[in-house]
Design an enzyme around this catalytic site. Structure first.
Site, PDB file in Angstrom:
ATOM      1  N   ALA A  78      98.444 -52.318 -78.946  1.00 10.40           N
ATOM      2  CA  ALA A  78      97.137 -51.460 -78.673  1.00 10.40           C
ATOM      3  C   ALA A  78      97.488 -50.550 -78.014  1.00 10.40           C
ATOM      4  CB  ALA A  78      96.088 -52.527 -78.061  1.00 10.40           C
ATOM      5  N   SER A  79      96.686 -49.551 -77.638  1.00 16.27           N
ATOM      6  CA  SER A  79      96.682 -48.436 -76.963  1.00 16.27           C
ATOM      7  C   SER A  79      97.837 -47.512 -77.003  1.00 16.27           C
ATOM      8  CB  SER A  79      96.516 -48.860 -75.403  1.00 16.27           C
ATOM      9  OG  SER A  79      96.190 -47.790 -74.587  1.00 16.27           O
ATOM     10  N   MET A  80      98.367 -47.272 -78.200  1.00 15.21           N
ATOM     11  CA  MET A  80      99.638 -46.565 -78.578  1.00 15.21           C
ATOM     12  C   MET A  80      99.383 -45.106 -78.222  1.00 15.21           C
ATOM     13  SD  MET A  80     102.040 -48.405 -79.119  1.00 15.21           S
ATOM     14  CE  MET A  80     103.181 -47.096 -79.539  1.00 15.21           C
ATOM     15  N   LYS A  82      98.786 -43.484 -75.335  1.00 13.79           N
ATOM     16  CA  LYS A  82      99.510 -43.028 -74.296  1.00 13.79           C
ATOM     17  C   LYS A  82     100.760 -42.685 -74.371  1.00 13.79           C
ATOM     18  CE  LYS A  82      96.009 -45.890 -71.310  1.00 13.79           C
ATOM     19  NZ  LYS A  82      95.780 -47.076 -72.281  1.00 13.79           N
TER      20      LYS A  82
END
Length: 100
Positions: A78-80, A82
């Site tokens: 998740a949250s790639m 950044k």
């Protein structure tokens, strides 16, 4: 919070060991964190621009069934955004188009 800091230290140690440690030793570095349940499992791959130099797994892929981690296990990440943003910024810095 303390276990998170020690886990970060282990990951930094793994990064350094990727340069110097022989294959077969990466799983041992993370073993204390899988033993005390700070981390369920991990896969380590060290590569250069031509080939994979080492690929090892440690810990469990599924805690409920006690299934060990394998190097070819799939992960949900998740949250790639950044990571990609940081990569793009550092590429611009490297090209001299942006200054930190």
């Amino acid at each position: 919070m303390r276990s998170l800091r020690s886990l970060r230290q282990a990951l930094c140690l793994l990064t350094l060991c990727a340069i110097t440690a022989p294959a077969g030793e990466y799983a041992g570095i993370i073993a204390p964190y899988t033993a005390n349940n700070s981390l369920a499992g991990a896969v380590f791959c060290v590569a250069d621009n031509r080939k994979i130099l080492a690929c090892e797994a440690a810990g469990l892929a599924d805690i409920a069934s006690n299934r060990p981690m394998r190097p070819d296990d799939l992960f949900w990440i998740a949250s790639m955004t950044k990571s990609f943003t940081a990569l793009a910024i550092m590429t611009l810095v490297e090209d001299g188009k942006l200054s930190l």
